[in-house]
Design an enzyme around this catalytic site. Structure first.
Site, mmCIF file in Angstrom:
data_model
loop_
_atom_site.group_PDB
_atom_site.id
_atom_site.type_symbol
_atom_site.label_atom_id
_atom_site.label_comp_id
_atom_site.label_asym_id
_atom_site.label_seq_id
_atom_site.Cartn_x
_atom_site.Cartn_y
_atom_site.Cartn_z
ATOM 1 N N HIS A 196 0.835 -1.206 0.000
ATOM 2 C CA HIS A 196 0.000 0.000 0.000
ATOM 3 C C HIS A 196 0.864 1.248 0.000
ATOM 4 C CE1 HIS A 196 -2.251 -3.358 1.718
ATOM 5 N NE2 HIS A 196 -3.342 -2.767 1.290
ATOM 6 N N HIS A 199 -2.349 -1.158 7.060
ATOM 7 C CA HIS A 199 -1.907 -1.370 5.679
ATOM 8 C C HIS A 199 -0.812 -0.383 5.284
ATOM 9 C CE1 HIS A 199 -5.406 1.377 5.552
ATOM 10 N NE2 HIS A 199 -4.781 1.975 4.565
ATOM 11 N N LEU A 234 -8.953 -3.416 10.553
ATOM 12 C CA LEU A 234 -9.230 -2.005 10.805
ATOM 13 C C LEU A 234 -10.059 -1.829 12.067
ATOM 14 C CD1 LEU A 234 -9.873 -1.019 7.094
ATOM 15 C CD2 LEU A 234 -7.850 -0.482 8.469
ATOM 16 N N ASN A 258 -8.840 11.306 3.881
ATOM 17 C CA ASN A 258 -8.481 11.398 2.453
ATOM 18 C C ASN A 258 -9.648 11.067 1.526
ATOM 19 O OD1 ASN A 258 -8.708 8.621 2.607
ATOM 20 N ND2 ASN A 258 -6.530 8.206 2.291
ATOM 21 N N ILE A 288 -10.913 8.468 0.657
ATOM 22 C CA ILE A 288 -10.713 7.307 -0.220
ATOM 23 C C ILE A 288 -10.657 6.025 0.605
ATOM 24 C CG2 ILE A 288 -8.998 6.134 -1.681
ATOM 25 C CD1 ILE A 288 -10.374 8.289 -3.226
ATOM 26 N N HIS A 322 -4.265 3.166 -3.294
ATOM 27 C CA HIS A 322 -4.380 2.526 -1.979
ATOM 28 C C HIS A 322 -3.565 1.248 -1.850
ATOM 29 C CE1 HIS A 322 -6.252 0.616 1.556
ATOM 30 N NE2 HIS A 322 -6.284 -0.462 0.797
ATOM 31 N N ARG A 340 -19.089 -19.338 38.140
ATOM 32 C CA ARG A 340 -18.912 -17.879 38.200
ATOM 33 C C ARG A 340 -18.723 -17.396 39.636
ATOM 34 N NH1 ARG A 340 -24.937 -15.223 37.594
ATOM 35 N NH2 ARG A 340 -26.102 -17.004 38.373
ATOM 36 N N SER A 396 -23.666 -10.398 37.037
ATOM 37 C CA SER A 396 -23.932 -11.753 36.540
ATOM 38 C C SER A 396 -22.658 -12.563 36.380
ATOM 39 C CB SER A 396 -24.619 -11.696 35.175
ATOM 40 O OG SER A 396 -25.927 -11.212 35.307
ATOM 41 N N GLU A 423 -18.511 -5.117 24.091
ATOM 42 C CA GLU A 423 -17.645 -6.293 24.241
ATOM 43 C C GLU A 423 -16.409 -6.229 23.350
ATOM 44 O OE1 GLU A 423 -20.881 -6.416 23.485
ATOM 45 O OE2 GLU A 423 -21.836 -7.165 25.316
ATOM 46 N N PHE A 480 -21.540 -13.969 24.074
ATOM 47 C CA PHE A 480 -21.102 -12.720 23.454
ATOM 48 C C PHE A 480 -19.594 -12.673 23.222
ATOM 49 C CE2 PHE A 480 -25.036 -11.367 25.860
ATOM 50 C CZ PHE A 480 -25.866 -11.553 24.759
ATOM 51 N N HIS A 510 -22.015 -18.235 32.057
ATOM 52 C CA HIS A 510 -23.223 -18.712 31.371
ATOM 53 C C HIS A 510 -22.777 -19.517 30.152
ATOM 54 C CE1 HIS A 510 -24.436 -15.596 34.069
ATOM 55 N NE2 HIS A 510 -25.725 -15.776 33.838
ATOM 56 N N HIS A 521 -29.109 -16.939 23.843
ATOM 57 C CA HIS A 521 -28.165 -16.789 24.946
ATOM 58 C C HIS A 521 -27.401 -18.075 25.256
ATOM 59 C CE1 HIS A 521 -29.921 -12.914 25.397
ATOM 60 N NE2 HIS A 521 -29.323 -12.673 26.549
HETATM 61 C C1 LIG Z 1 -11.716 -5.191 9.512
HETATM 62 C C2 LIG Z 1 -11.151 -4.995 8.149
HETATM 63 N N1 LIG Z 1 -11.963 -5.006 7.084
HETATM 64 C C3 LIG Z 1 -11.458 -4.865 5.839
HETATM 65 C C4 LIG Z 1 -10.118 -4.709 5.640
HETATM 66 C C5 LIG Z 1 -9.550 -4.616 4.235
HETATM 67 N N2 LIG Z 1 -9.107 -3.231 3.991
HETATM 68 C C6 LIG Z 1 -7.814 -2.879 4.127
HETATM 69 S S1 LIG Z 1 -7.574 -1.251 3.861
HETATM 70 C C7 LIG Z 1 -9.201 -1.002 3.513
HETATM 71 C C8 LIG Z 1 -9.704 0.363 3.144
HETATM 72 C C9 LIG Z 1 -9.339 1.301 4.186
HETATM 73 O O1 LIG Z 1 -9.655 2.596 3.845
HETATM 74 P P1 LIG Z 1 -8.931 3.726 4.652
HETATM 75 O O2 LIG Z 1 -8.872 3.381 6.067
HETATM 76 O O3 LIG Z 1 -9.593 4.996 4.299
HETATM 77 O O4 LIG Z 1 -7.464 3.652 4.131
HETATM 78 P P2 LIG Z 1 -6.743 4.492 2.993
HETATM 79 O O5 LIG Z 1 -6.947 3.763 1.719
HETATM 80 O O6 LIG Z 1 -7.328 5.836 2.982
HETATM 81 O O7 LIG Z 1 -5.351 4.449 3.455
HETATM 82 C C10 LIG Z 1 -9.908 -2.181 3.639
HETATM 83 C C11 LIG Z 1 -11.370 -2.289 3.402
HETATM 84 C C12 LIG Z 1 -9.301 -4.720 6.793
HETATM 85 N N3 LIG Z 1 -7.982 -4.602 6.721
HETATM 86 N N4 LIG Z 1 -9.840 -4.822 8.019
HETATM 87 MG MG LIG Z 2 -9.151 6.697 3.415
#
Ligand SMILES: Cc1ncc(C[n+]2csc(CCOP(=O)(O)OP(=O)(O)O)c2C)c(N)n1
Ligand SMILES: [Mg+2]
Length: 694
Positions: free
Chosen positions: A38, A78, A141, A210, A212, A286, A382, A409, A438, A463, A487, A499
Site C-alpha cells: 500500500h 496497511h 481495521l 483522504n 478514499i 491505496h 462464576r 452476573s 464487548e 457474546f 453462562h 443466549h
Molecule cells: C476489519 C477490516 N476489514 C477490511 C479490511 C480490508 N481493507 C484494508 S484497507 C481497507 C480500506 C481502508 O480505507 P482507509 O482506512 O480509508 O485507508 P486508505 O486507503 O485511505 O489508506 C480495507 C477495506 C481490513 N484490513 N480490516
Molecule cells: Mg481513506
C-alpha cells in the site's frame, strides 16, 4: 540530481523535507519491489509520521521498551511502510523475547528491500512481537484505535498507582493514526465513546481524512459528520487542512499535549498517493504498486533521483538522531535517574514496576486462592471465580479488569475495600466498567496487557463472538490476557437459544495459542486461575457455569491440580484397567461422575477423565496423554454441552460424543438437559452400547 553530501549545507526545513521524502520513496520502492502493498497512504502521511516522531514523541530508539516512552499506534496497518521506514531511519534497536536490548536494528534496509517476504522484519502489516518498536498488531481495521484506549487507561492507572510528588514515573502519551476504514468500524465507535467518557487526555487519534477507501470515494458509503460525532463523544476536535504542513501538525499536536480532561481527535485532510501524477486522490493509490513509470514520475515531483531505489540520503539518519534520537535519549536518561532515586525512596513500588515489566507475579500472589470443601449442592463456576478474582486482585496490585455491563452476573466485580471503580476522577480504581461494548472491551484488555498491566474482561460466553477479533489478536500478539466468560452453555435456560452458546468453544479452540479452560467444579476453577495467572505469553479464556456445580470430594477423586495438565483421570474403576472412558468438561463433569457410578454398580469398568482444556492437554507428553486416554480403550464417550465439532480427536472413530448438533431452546435447564440428552442414564446407556452391553 545527487543527494549525497549535500546535507551539511541544508537548512532545517530542507532536512525535514528530505526526511519526509525518504519515508515516501522507501514506501514506494518497497511496494514496487514486493509487487504488493500500500504505497498511497505512506506517501500522504509521511509528513505526519515524521512530525509525530521527530518533533513530538519521547521515544528512545536505543531502548524501544523503556516503560515511560510515548506510544505510537498505526491503526491503518496497511500503511505499515510508514512504520518500517521510521523504525529504520531512527535506528530503533531490536529487543528479544527476554526483554534484552540487542545491538542490531529492529528493521534494516535489507528488511525493507524484502518487504512482505518470509523472515523480513518488514512484514505486510505491523506485527507486535515480531518487530521491536511495534506497539500493537494492526491490520484488522479499528483494532489499533480500540487498543489504544486500553493503553491510555493503563497509563492513567499506572500514574495513579506509582507516581509520587516529584516522581512522574508514568506520564507518557499515546499517538494513534487511523483512516476512514478504522472510523467506519464499530469497534472504533465503542472505544471512542469509552475514551470520551473517561476523559483520556493522554490519547490523540489522528484521522487521515483522504476521502478514499478501496472501492473509491467515501461518498459511496461514509458521509457522516465525523467531527460532530467525536465532539458528541466528548473529544476535543482539531483540524489541519494540509497534511504537508509540518508546523501546523506540530501546533495541533501541541494543543493535544496541553488539553486536559478530553482525548484529542485531529482531522488531517490529506491526499492519498501524494505526488503521483496519475494516482493521487484515487483508490488506485491505496493497495497496489504505482508501476515503474509512475514511480519515476512521482520521484521527479519530489525532486528525487528518478533511478535511485531504497535511497537514504546522507543527513536523514542524522536528522532523526538529532530529533527523536536526542530527545528520547535525554528523556530516558532523566527518567532512569529519576527511577533510581524513586527506587531508593519507594523500593516496593519500584520492584512492582520491575516485576510487571517482565510479566512476573509478586511473591505470594496465590496466597488468597481459596480451597472449596466437598459439597453435593456445590457452587457456580462464576461464583467460585468471583472469590478467586477478589483474592488475586488483592495479592497482585496490577491485576485489574471488569465486565461489559454484566459484572453482577459474571461475578467479576472486585468487592473488597478499596478496589474502587476506574473513572476519570478515580484512575486508581480496579473495576473497569466497559459498558455494553464487548469488542472494545477485548481490544482495551489487549491495550492494558501491552502496557504490562495484568487485565481481564468479562461477559456472557455467548457474546464472546462480539469480542472475538480482539481475542484473536491477543493470541497473535502472544499476550497474557484473560477473558472470563460465564453462562457457559444451556445454563441460561429460559433466556433461550440467543443466549446459549453452541459453537463458541469449538471456535475459540480453533484459535492458535489461545488457552480455553472449562473447569468442572469450584476447585477446578481455582486451579484454572492458578494455571492462567502463570502464563506470560498466552491469552486464556475461562468458560464458567451460571448454575451451581457439585464440588467434588477430592479425597475420593483425583486432585484438581490435574487441571494444569489439561485433562486428568478423575476416577477409575477399582484396580484401574478401564474398559470405557467418559470424558467431560465443565458442568458435564459431575454428570459423567454420576454415569460412572451407575456403570460401576453394573460391573462396568468405567473411567472419568476431566478435560477442562484441549490446548493444555495437547501439549503434554505422548506418554501422559496415553496414560489418560489409553490407546487400547476404544470405547470413549465425550459429554459437553456444546457443538460436537472436534471431539472426534479424543473419542476416535469408535467413540461417541454427546453434545449439541442444533441450537438450544428456551426452557428451564432441567427440561433442556432432558431434551438434549445430558442425563446420567443416557451417558451410561451410550457407554454400554459402545461396549456391546446394552
Ligand atoms: C476489519 C477490516 N476489514 C477490511 C479490511 C480490508 N481493507 C484494508 S484497507 C481497507 C480500506 C481502508 O480505507 P482507509 O482506512 O480509508 O485507508 P486508505 O486507503 O485511505 O489508506 C480495507 C477495506 C481490513 N484490513 N480490516
Ligand atoms: Mg481513506
Amino acid at each position: 540530481m545527487s543527494l549525497t553530501n549535500v546535507a551539511e549545507t541544508m537548512t532545517e526545513s530542507e532536512l525535514d523535507q528530505l526526511s519526509v521524502d525518504t519515508i515516501r520513496t522507501l514506501a514506494i520502492d518497497a511496494v514496487q519491489q514486493a509487487k504488493s502493498g500500500h504505497p498511497g497512504t505512506p506517501m500522504a502521511l509521511a509528513p505526519l509520521v515524521f512530525t509525530i516522531w521527530n518533533r513530538m514523541m519521547r521515544f528512545d530508539p536505543m531502548d524501544p521498551i523503556w516503560p515511560n516512552r510515548d506510544r505510537f499506534v498505526l491503526s491503518n496497518g496497511h500503511a505499515s511502510m510508514l512504520l518500517w521506514s521510521v523504525l529504520h531511519l531512527t535506528g530503533t534497536r531490536a529487543v528479544n523475547a527476554d526483554y534484552e536490548r540487542l545491538g542490531q536494528p529492529s528493521v534494516s534496509l535489507e528488511d525493507i528491500r524484502r518487504f512482505r517476504q518470509i523472515g523480513s522484519k518488514a512484514p505486510g502489516h505491523p506485527e507486535y512481537h515480531w518487530v521491536s518498536g511495534v506497539e500493537t498488531t494492526t491490520g484488522p481495521l479499528g483494532q489499533g484505535v480500540a487498543t489504544s484506549v486500553g493503553m491510555a487507561i493503563a497509563q492513567k492507572w499506572l500514574a495513579e498507582r506509582y507516581n509520587r510528588p516529584g516522581f512522574a514515573i508514568f506520564d507518557y502519551d499515546i499517538y494513534v493514526v487511523c483512516g476512514d476504514g478504522c472510523l467506519m468500524e464499530g469497534v472504533a465507535a465503542e472505544a471512542a465513546s469509552l475514551a470520551g467518557h473517561l476523559g483520556l487526555d493522554n490519547l490523540c487519534w489522528v484521522y487521515d481524512n483522504n476521502h478514499i477507501t478501496i472501492e473509491g470515494q467515501t461518498s459511496l458509503a461514509f458521509t457522516e459528520d465525523v467531527a460532530t460525532r467525536f465532539l458528541a463523544y466528548g473529544w476535543n476536535v482539531l483540524r489541519v487542512s494540509d497534511a504537508n504542513d509540518l508546523d501546523r501538525i506540530q501546533q495541533a499536536l501541541g494543543v493535544f499535549q496541553t488539553t486536559k480532561a478530553r482525548p484529542t481527535f485531529l482531522i488531517l485532510d490529506s491526499h492519498i498517493g501524494y505526488g503521483s501524477p496519475h494516482k493521487q486522490d484515487s483508490a488506485a493509490a491505496h493497495g497496489e504498486p504505482l508501476g515503474d513509470e509512475e514511480v519515476r514520475l512521482t520521484k521527479r515531483r519530489y525532486e528525487w533521483p528518478e533511478e535511485a531505489q531504497f535511497l537514504v540520503p546522507d543527513g536523514v539518519r542524522e536528522h532523526f538522531a538529532a530529533g527523536v534520537g536526542a530527545r528520547g535519549a535525554a528523556a530516558r536518561s532523566r527518567w532512569t535517574a529519576l527511577f533510581a532515586s524513586y527506587r531508593a525512596t519507594y523500593p516496593e513500588l519500584a520492584s512492582e514496576i520491575d516485576q510487571m515489566q517482565r510479566r512476573d507475579l509478586p511473591a505470594g500472589w496465590d496466597r488468597n486462592l481459596p480451597v472449596f470443601p466437598a459439597d453435593a449442592k456445590g457452587i457456580a463456576g462464576r461464583d467460585a471465580s468471583g472469590k478467586v478474582l477478589n483474592g488475586l486482585a488483592q495479592s497482585i496490585p496490577w491485576f485489574l479488569g471488569g465486565s461489559a455491563d454484566l459484572g453482577p452476573s459474571n461475578k467479576t466485580t472486585l468487592t473488597y475495600d478499596g478496589a474502587g471503580s476506574f473513572q476519570a476522577g478515580n484512575p486508581g480504581g480496579k473495576n473497569l466498567h466497559f459498558g455494553v461494548r464487548e469488542h472494545a472491551m477485548a481490544a482495551v484488555v489487549n491495550g492494558l496487557s501491552l502496557s504490562k498491566v495484568r487485565a481481564f474482561g468479562a461477559t456472557f460466553f455467548i457474546f464472546s463472538d462480539y469480542a472475538r477479533p480482539a481475542i484473536r489478536l491477543s493470541a497473535l500478539m502472544e499476550l497474557p490476557t484473560i477473558f472470563v466468560f460465564t453462562h457457559d452453555a444451556l445454563g441460561d435456560g429460559e433466556d433461550g437459544p440467543t443466549h446459549q452458546p453452541v459453537e463458541h468453544l469449538a471456535s475459540l479452540r480453533a484459535i492458535p495459542g489461545l488457552v480455553t479452560l472449562r473447569p468442572g467444579d469450584a476447585n477446578e476453577v481455582v486451579e484454572a486461575y492458578r494455571y492462567v495467572m502463570q502464563l506470560r505469553h498466552q491469552p486464556a479464556v475461562l468458560v464458567l457455569s451460571r448454575q451451581p456445580l457439585p464440588t467434588l470430594d477430592r479425597r475420593i477423586y483425583a486432585p484438581a491440580a490435574g487441571v494444569a495438565r489439561g485433562a486428568y483421570v478423575l476416577a477409575d474403576p477399582p484396580g484401574g484397567n478401564p474398559e470405557v472412558v467418559l470424558i467431560a468438561s465443565g458442568s458435564e463433569l459431575s454428570l459423567a461422575v454420576q454415569a460412572h457410578d451407575r456403570l460401576l454398580a453394573e460391573g462396568i469398568r468405567s473411567r472419568v477423565v476431566s478435560m477442562p482444556s484441549w490446548e493444555i492437554f495437547d501439549h503434554q507428553t505422548e506418554a501422559y496423554r496415553d496414560s489418560v486416554l489409553p490407546p487400547t480403550v476404544k470405547a470413549r464417550v465425550a459429554v459437553e454441552q456444546a457443538s460436537t465439532f472436534g471431539w472426534e480427536r479424543y473419542v476416535g472413530s469408535s467413540g461417541h460424543v454427546i453434545g449439541m448438533r442444533t441450537f438450544g431452546a428456551s426452557a428451564p435447564l432441567k427440561a433442556l438437559q432432558t431434551k438434549f440428552g445430558f442425563e446420567p442414564d443416557r451417558v451410561a446407556a451410550v457407554a454400554k452400547e459402545l461396549l456391546g452391553k446394552p
